[in-house]
Design a protein around this motif. Structure first.
Motif, PDB file in Angstrom:
ATOM      1  N   UNK A  41       0.845  -1.185   0.000  1.00 31.31           N
ATOM      2  CA  UNK A  41       0.000   0.000   0.000  1.00 31.31           C
ATOM      3  C   UNK A  41       0.883   1.237   0.000  1.00 31.31           C
ATOM      4  N   UNK A  42       0.630   2.100  -0.967  1.00 32.93           N
ATOM      5  CA  UNK A  42       1.431   3.312  -1.093  1.00 32.93           C
ATOM      6  C   UNK A  42       0.559   4.516  -0.784  1.00 32.93           C
ATOM      7  N   UNK A  43       0.868   5.178   0.313  1.00 30.34           N
ATOM      8  CA  UNK A  43       0.154   6.395   0.672  1.00 30.34           C
ATOM      9  C   UNK A  43       1.155   7.485   0.980  1.00 30.34           C
ATOM     10  N   UNK A  44       1.176   8.499   0.170  1.00 34.34           N
ATOM     11  CA  UNK A  44       2.140   9.567   0.373  1.00 34.34           C
ATOM     12  C   UNK A  44       1.702  10.436   1.546  1.00 34.34           C
ATOM     13  N   UNK A  45       2.614  10.685   2.452  1.00 35.75           N
ATOM     14  CA  UNK A  45       2.305  11.416   3.678  1.00 35.75           C
ATOM     15  C   UNK A  45       2.296  12.923   3.469  1.00 35.75           C
ATOM     16  N   UNK A  46       3.214  13.425   2.672  1.00 31.16           N
ATOM     17  CA  UNK A  46       3.293  14.879   2.491  1.00 31.16           C
ATOM     18  C   UNK A  46       4.125  15.192   1.264  1.00 31.16           C
TER      19      UNK A  46
ATOM     20  N   UNK B  23      -0.954  -9.902 -15.909  1.00 31.55           N
ATOM     21  CA  UNK B  23      -1.318 -10.739 -14.767  1.00 31.55           C
ATOM     22  C   UNK B  23      -0.247 -10.748 -13.686  1.00 31.55           C
ATOM     23  N   UNK B  24       0.983 -10.321 -14.040  1.00 34.36           N
ATOM     24  CA  UNK B  24       2.084 -10.388 -13.090  1.00 34.36           C
ATOM     25  C   UNK B  24       2.381  -9.027 -12.458  1.00 34.36           C
ATOM     26  N   UNK B  25       1.464  -8.107 -12.576  1.00 35.95           N
ATOM     27  CA  UNK B  25       1.684  -6.784 -11.979  1.00 35.95           C
ATOM     28  C   UNK B  25       1.673  -6.904 -10.457  1.00 35.95           C
ATOM     29  N   UNK B  26       2.473  -6.114  -9.771  1.00 33.19           N
ATOM     30  CA  UNK B  26       2.518  -6.190  -8.304  1.00 33.19           C
ATOM     31  C   UNK B  26       1.208  -5.722  -7.680  1.00 33.19           C
ATOM     32  N   UNK B  27       0.888  -6.287  -6.528  1.00 31.08           N
ATOM     33  CA  UNK B  27      -0.299  -5.877  -5.798  1.00 31.08           C
ATOM     34  C   UNK B  27       0.008  -4.564  -5.082  1.00 31.08           C
ATOM     35  N   UNK B  28      -0.649  -3.505  -5.495  1.00 29.21           N
ATOM     36  CA  UNK B  28      -0.335  -2.197  -4.941  1.00 29.21           C
ATOM     37  C   UNK B  28      -1.591  -1.343  -4.876  1.00 29.21           C
ATOM     38  N   UNK B  29      -1.849  -0.795  -3.710  1.00 34.49           N
ATOM     39  CA  UNK B  29      -2.954   0.142  -3.532  1.00 34.49           C
ATOM     40  C   UNK B  29      -2.368   1.545  -3.507  1.00 34.49           C
ATOM     41  N   UNK B  30      -2.814   2.379  -4.436  1.00 33.64           N
ATOM     42  CA  UNK B  30      -2.245   3.714  -4.562  1.00 33.64           C
ATOM     43  C   UNK B  30      -3.198   4.759  -4.007  1.00 33.64           C
ATOM     44  N   UNK B  31      -2.712   5.536  -3.031  1.00 32.50           N
ATOM     45  CA  UNK B  31      -3.465   6.653  -2.474  1.00 32.50           C
ATOM     46  C   UNK B  31      -2.784   7.939  -2.917  1.00 32.50           C
TER      47      UNK B  31
ATOM     48  N   UNK C 281      -8.998  23.527  -0.868  1.00 33.65           N
ATOM     49  CA  UNK C 281      -8.464  22.169  -0.700  1.00 33.65           C
ATOM     50  C   UNK C 281      -6.979  22.290  -0.345  1.00 33.65           C
ATOM     51  N   UNK C 282      -6.598  21.986   0.901  1.00 29.07           N
ATOM     52  CA  UNK C 282      -5.187  22.105   1.300  1.00 29.07           C
ATOM     53  C   UNK C 282      -4.324  21.057   0.597  1.00 29.07           C
ATOM     54  N   UNK C 283      -3.046  21.364   0.440  1.00 30.31           N
ATOM     55  CA  UNK C 283      -2.123  20.383  -0.140  1.00 30.31           C
ATOM     56  C   UNK C 283      -2.044  19.164   0.775  1.00 30.31           C
ATOM     57  N   UNK C 284      -1.647  18.049   0.186  1.00 29.72           N
ATOM     58  CA  UNK C 284      -1.549  16.756   0.869  1.00 29.72           C
ATOM     59  C   UNK C 284      -2.917  16.172   1.207  1.00 29.72           C
ATOM     60  N   UNK C 285      -3.979  16.680   0.558  1.00 28.77           N
ATOM     61  CA  UNK C 285      -5.308  16.091   0.727  1.00 28.77           C
ATOM     62  C   UNK C 285      -5.432  14.886  -0.197  1.00 28.77           C
ATOM     63  N   UNK C 286      -5.856  13.758   0.348  1.00 24.69           N
ATOM     64  CA  UNK C 286      -6.031  12.554  -0.472  1.00 24.69           C
ATOM     65  C   UNK C 286      -7.129  12.782  -1.501  1.00 24.69           C
ATOM     66  N   UNK C 287      -6.875  12.389  -2.733  1.00 22.79           N
ATOM     67  CA  UNK C 287      -7.867  12.561  -3.799  1.00 22.79           C
ATOM     68  C   UNK C 287      -8.413  11.200  -4.211  1.00 22.79           C
TER      69      UNK C 287
ATOM     70  N   UNK D 175     -15.078  23.281  -4.916  1.00 21.21           N
ATOM     71  CA  UNK D 175     -13.939  22.824  -5.709  1.00 21.21           C
ATOM     72  C   UNK D 175     -13.761  21.335  -5.476  1.00 21.21           C
ATOM     73  N   UNK D 176     -13.688  20.583  -6.557  1.00 25.18           N
ATOM     74  CA  UNK D 176     -13.467  19.136  -6.447  1.00 25.18           C
ATOM     75  C   UNK D 176     -12.347  18.736  -7.402  1.00 25.18           C
ATOM     76  N   UNK D 177     -11.652  17.678  -7.034  1.00 26.55           N
ATOM     77  CA  UNK D 177     -10.582  17.151  -7.877  1.00 26.55           C
ATOM     78  C   UNK D 177     -10.692  15.638  -7.866  1.00 26.55           C
ATOM     79  N   UNK D 178     -10.703  15.033  -9.064  1.00 28.29           N
ATOM     80  CA  UNK D 178     -10.910  13.587  -9.134  1.00 28.29           C
ATOM     81  C   UNK D 178      -9.575  12.845  -9.100  1.00 28.29           C
ATOM     82  N   UNK D 179      -9.627  11.522  -9.293  1.00 24.06           N
ATOM     83  CA  UNK D 179      -8.425  10.693  -9.180  1.00 24.06           C
ATOM     84  C   UNK D 179      -7.392  11.019 -10.246  1.00 24.06           C
ATOM     85  N   UNK D 180      -7.835  11.633 -11.350  1.00 28.43           N
ATOM     86  CA  UNK D 180      -6.918  12.025 -12.417  1.00 28.43           C
ATOM     87  C   UNK D 180      -6.448  13.464 -12.264  1.00 28.43           C
ATOM     88  N   UNK D 181      -6.763  14.073 -11.112  1.00 28.68           N
ATOM     89  CA  UNK D 181      -6.397  15.462 -10.828  1.00 28.68           C
ATOM     90  C   UNK D 181      -7.078  16.442 -11.781  1.00 28.68           C
ATOM     91  N   UNK D 182      -8.257  16.067 -12.258  1.00 28.66           N
ATOM     92  CA  UNK D 182      -9.051  16.975 -13.078  1.00 28.66           C
ATOM     93  C   UNK D 182      -9.854  17.872 -12.129  1.00 28.66           C
TER      94      UNK D 182
END
Length: 292
Positions: free
Chosen positions: A25-30, A194-202, A222-228, A280-287
């Protein structure tokens, strides 16, 4: 040859480079950056140095000659790359201006002297990122170098000193990390791999998003470091009653003055009430989507 690409998702460079070293699981902290500091700033210091040197030697000011400055900048970019592995280099430009040649040497120590102020700003940015994560330096396991400027020996030395002589991760080409991470993310999204690594991206917003207020103040929605994806609302009041419309300018950045940040888009809204909400909203593609 015509190539068609299926764009499945858009991710920012920081996230893509972090994927290279991600686990389950990859979650960027800041994330912290300086939008007023980049590779060109190092080049500008070098260009200004040689313009002044040319002026002293030849009593000619080439500061306003676009062609001459362009040639000097190209030479400085090559010199900067050379100084990443050599201790000195030569700048040689024939007939730079009015038939006068530019021939000069540049040592690594002189390059570091010209840019020391900028190097310190880089370290201040690293320190701010640690403050945002509420962690101290001893908690950091790996320091990964991404981008061509990370090859500068002085930058590497300052980073190593900052993290108390911790070895820096250099196992991947810093120019290829973003492309590598993007490829991994594409494999995760594609059913053909099929051989891609198991990874959850936040993913997250690398810069704050907000609107310009009266007296040129930045009002963060929307402050920076807000999960989208993220969606936030803020209520504003018009400066006067009975106005029929007003403009909202949306910026990204961390500066107090709105105009010191990056203007993304401006909207004119019709007003029917005294109080209005800006959404203001921002989706997973940063749109980015803005409504009122």
């Amino acid at each position: 040859m015509l190539v068609c690409l299926n764009v499945m998702r858009i991710i920012n460079e920081l996230t893509a480079s972090a994927i290279v070293y991600g686990l389950d699981e990859l979650g960027l902290k800041a994330t912290v950056g300086n939008t007023h500091l980049g590779v060109e700033d190092f080049d500008n210091r070098m260009v200004n140095y040689f313009v002044e040197e040319f002026k002293k030697k030849n009593k000619v000011d080439i500061g306003g000659n676009t062609k001459a400055l362009r040639r000097i900048r190209s030479a400085c970019e090559r010199a900067k790359r050379t100084l990443s592995f050599a201790f000195d280099t030569i700048i040689e430009l024939d007939a730079l201006y009015q038939g006068i040649d530019l021939y000069s040497s540049l040592s690594r120590s002189k390059f570091e002297e010209l840019n020391m102020e900028l190097f310190r700003e880089c370290m201040e940015t690293v320190d701010k990122c640690l403050i945002d994560t509420k962690k101290n330096r001893s908690c950091i396991h790996d320091v990964v170098l991404i981008g061509s400027s990370s090859r500068i020996p002085k930058v590497q030395k300052l980073l190593q000193e900052f993290f108390r002589d911790k070895d820096l991760c250099k196992s991947i080409n810093p120019d290829e990390a973003v492309a590598y991470g993007t490829t991994v993310q594409a494999a995760l999204l594609s059913e053909d791999f099929k051989k891609a690594p198991e990874l959850v991206l936040l993913d997250f917003t690398p810069l704050s998003l907000g609107v310009g207020r009266m007296r040129d103040k930045m009002s963060v929605v929307i402050p920076r470091n807000t999960t989208i994806p993220a969606k936030m609302t803020k209520r504003y009041m018009t400066a006067e009653d009975y106005v029929t419309s007003f403009q909202i300018d949306v910026y990204e950045g961390e500066r107090t003055r709105a105009t010191d940040n990056n203007l993304l888009v401006g909207f004119i809204f019709l007003v029917f009430l005294v109080f209005r909400m800006v959404i203001i909203s921002i989706d997973a593609d940063e749109i980015l989507n803005v409504s009122s």
